[in-house]
Design an enzyme around this catalytic site. Structure first.
Site, short mmCIF file in Angstrom:
data_model
loop_
_atom_site.label_atom_id
_atom_site.label_comp_id
_atom_site.label_asym_id
_atom_site.label_seq_id
_atom_site.Cartn_x
_atom_site.Cartn_y
_atom_site.Cartn_z
N ASP A 84 0.83 -1.21 0.00
CA ASP A 84 0.00 0.00 0.00
C ASP A 84 0.85 1.25 0.00
O ASP A 84 1.84 1.35 0.74
CB ASP A 84 -0.86 0.04 1.27
CG ASP A 84 -2.23 -0.57 1.05
OD1 ASP A 84 -2.72 -0.57 -0.09
OD2 ASP A 84 -2.82 -1.03 2.04
N GLU A 181 -13.62 -2.71 -2.10
CA GLU A 181 -13.87 -3.01 -0.68
C GLU A 181 -15.27 -2.55 -0.28
O GLU A 181 -15.64 -1.38 -0.52
CB GLU A 181 -12.81 -2.31 0.19
CG GLU A 181 -13.03 -2.53 1.68
CD GLU A 181 -11.82 -2.16 2.55
OE1 GLU A 181 -10.75 -1.84 1.98
OE2 GLU A 181 -11.97 -2.19 3.77
O1 KIV Z 1 -4.70 -2.27 4.05
C1 KIV Z 1 -5.31 -3.32 3.80
O2 KIV Z 1 -5.15 -4.35 4.47
C2 KIV Z 1 -6.24 -3.30 2.71
C3 KIV Z 1 -7.22 -4.44 2.63
C4 KIV Z 1 -8.26 -4.32 3.65
C5 KIV Z 1 -7.80 -4.59 1.29
O3 KIV Z 1 -6.24 -2.41 1.91
#
Ligand code: KIV
Length: 265
Positions: A84, A181
Site C-alpha cells: 500500500d 472493498e
Molecule cells: O490495508 C489493507 O489491508 C487493505 C485491505 C483491507 C484490502 O487495503
C-alpha cells in the site's frame, strides 16, 4: 517454487480461475501464507490498525511501509508482493512516482493506491515508468474521515455508476488490477464484468476474480469488532498453515465468500 507475476493474475482472469490474497506484515506470516498457496501478499496499511493499534490507517508512514515490505520479501515463497502507498504519499504524480520507487526497492512488485478518476494522470505516469498499480475503490479506508466512518459504498445508483466509470478510467490509465472493498455484491459483479483487468474483492461478494482478507481477521486474531465479510479459518484444531490453505481452497473452489458475507444495495 513457482512465482506469481502480473501475467499469472491476468491468466487467472481469462481462464475464470480465482486467485487469493491475504495481508502480511512480517517474514513469518509471509512465509506461511505463500507456502500454503496464497498468490498475492498485500502489505496493507491496515498494519496501522492491527499491528500498531491505531484507530485508522491515516498515521502510517512510507518508512513504516518500506520496513514491513522488506520483511515480507524475506519470508515470501513465490507470491506476488503488493504494498500500500500510505496516506498522502501519492497526492501528486511526482510524489507518487518517488514514493512508489521506495516501496519497489524495498521489495514490492506492485503498489496499491486509493481513489478513482482523480488519479488518472498519476496512474498513467506510474504505468509509463513501469510501476505496476492496483487501484482501490469502494470503501477506501484512507478516506474514513471524509466518509464519516467505515461504510458500505456504492449503494445509490449514481455512486454505483460513478464507481464503474472510475474502474474503467483506472484500467484505461494503465492500472493492472482493481480492489473493491465493501460494496454491494451485485455492483461488484457488474463492475468485474465491465473491465478486463482482474478485480480483487473484500466484502464485495463472490463474483470478483479474487478475494482478500486481513490475515489477523481470517486467523481469528481480532479482539474487536468482526466485520460481516470475515470468516475465521483458525478452527477445527488447524495450524496457521492449514488455515491459510483452507482459505486458499475455499476461494478457489468458489465456496468463500458465502452470500451472508456480502452486502445488498
Ligand atoms: O490495508 C489493507 O489491508 C487493505 C485491505 C483491507 C484490502 O487495503
Amino acid at each position: 517454487m513457482s512465482k506469481t507475476t502480473i501475467n499469472t493474475l491476468l491468466q487467472c482472469k481469462s481462464n475464470k480461475e480465482k486467485f487469493t490474497v491475504v495481508t502480511a506484515y512480517d517474514a513469518t506470516f509471509a512465509h506461511l501464507a505463500s507456502a500454503a498457496g496464497i498468490d498475492v501478499l498485500l502489505v496493507g496499511d491496515s498494519l496501522g490498525m492491527v499491528v500498531q493499534g491505531q484507530d485508522s490507517t491515516v498515521p502510517v508512514t512510507l518508512e513504516q511501509m518500506c520496513y514491513h515490505t522488506s520483511a515480507v520479501k524475506q519470508g515470501n515463497q513465490g507470491a506476488l508482493i503488493m504494498a500500500d502507498m500510505p496516506y498522502m504519499s501519492y497526492a501528486s504524480p511526482e510524489q507518487a512516482i518517488a514514493n512508489a520507487a521506495e516501496l519497489m526497492q524495498a521489495g514490492a512488485q506492485m503498489v496499491k493506491l486509493e481513489g478513482g478518476a482523480w488519479l488518472v494522470g498519476t496512474v498513467e505516469a506510474m504505468s509509463e515508468r513501469g510501476i505496476p498499480v492496483c487501484s482501490h475503490l469502494g470503501l477506501t479506508p484512507q478516506y474514513v474521515h471524509k466518509f464519516g466512518g467505515y461504510k458500505v459504498q456504492g449503494r445509490e445508483d449514481s455512486a454505483a455508476k460513478q464507481m464503474i466509470a472510475d474502474a474503467q478510467a483506472m484500467e484505461a490509465a494503465g492500472a493492472d488490477i482493481l480492489l473493491l472493498e465493501c460494496v454491494p455484491s451485485e455492483l461488484a459483479k457488474t463492475l468485474t464484468q465491465s473491465v478486463s483487468i482482474p478485480v480483487i474483492g473484500i466484502g464485495a461478494g463472490n463474483d470478483t476474480d479474487a478475494q482478500v482478507l486481513v490475515c489477523y481477521d481470517m486467523l481469528g486474531m481480532n479482539p474487536g469488532h468482526i466485520p460481516k465479510f470475515v470468516k475465521n479459518y483458525m478452527v477445527e484444531g488447524r495450524t496457521i498453515s492449514e488455515a491459510f490453505a483452507a482459505y486458499n481452497h475455499e476461494v478457489k473452489q468458489g465456496l468463500f465468500p458465502a452470500p451472508e458475507h456480502g452486502f445488498k444495495a
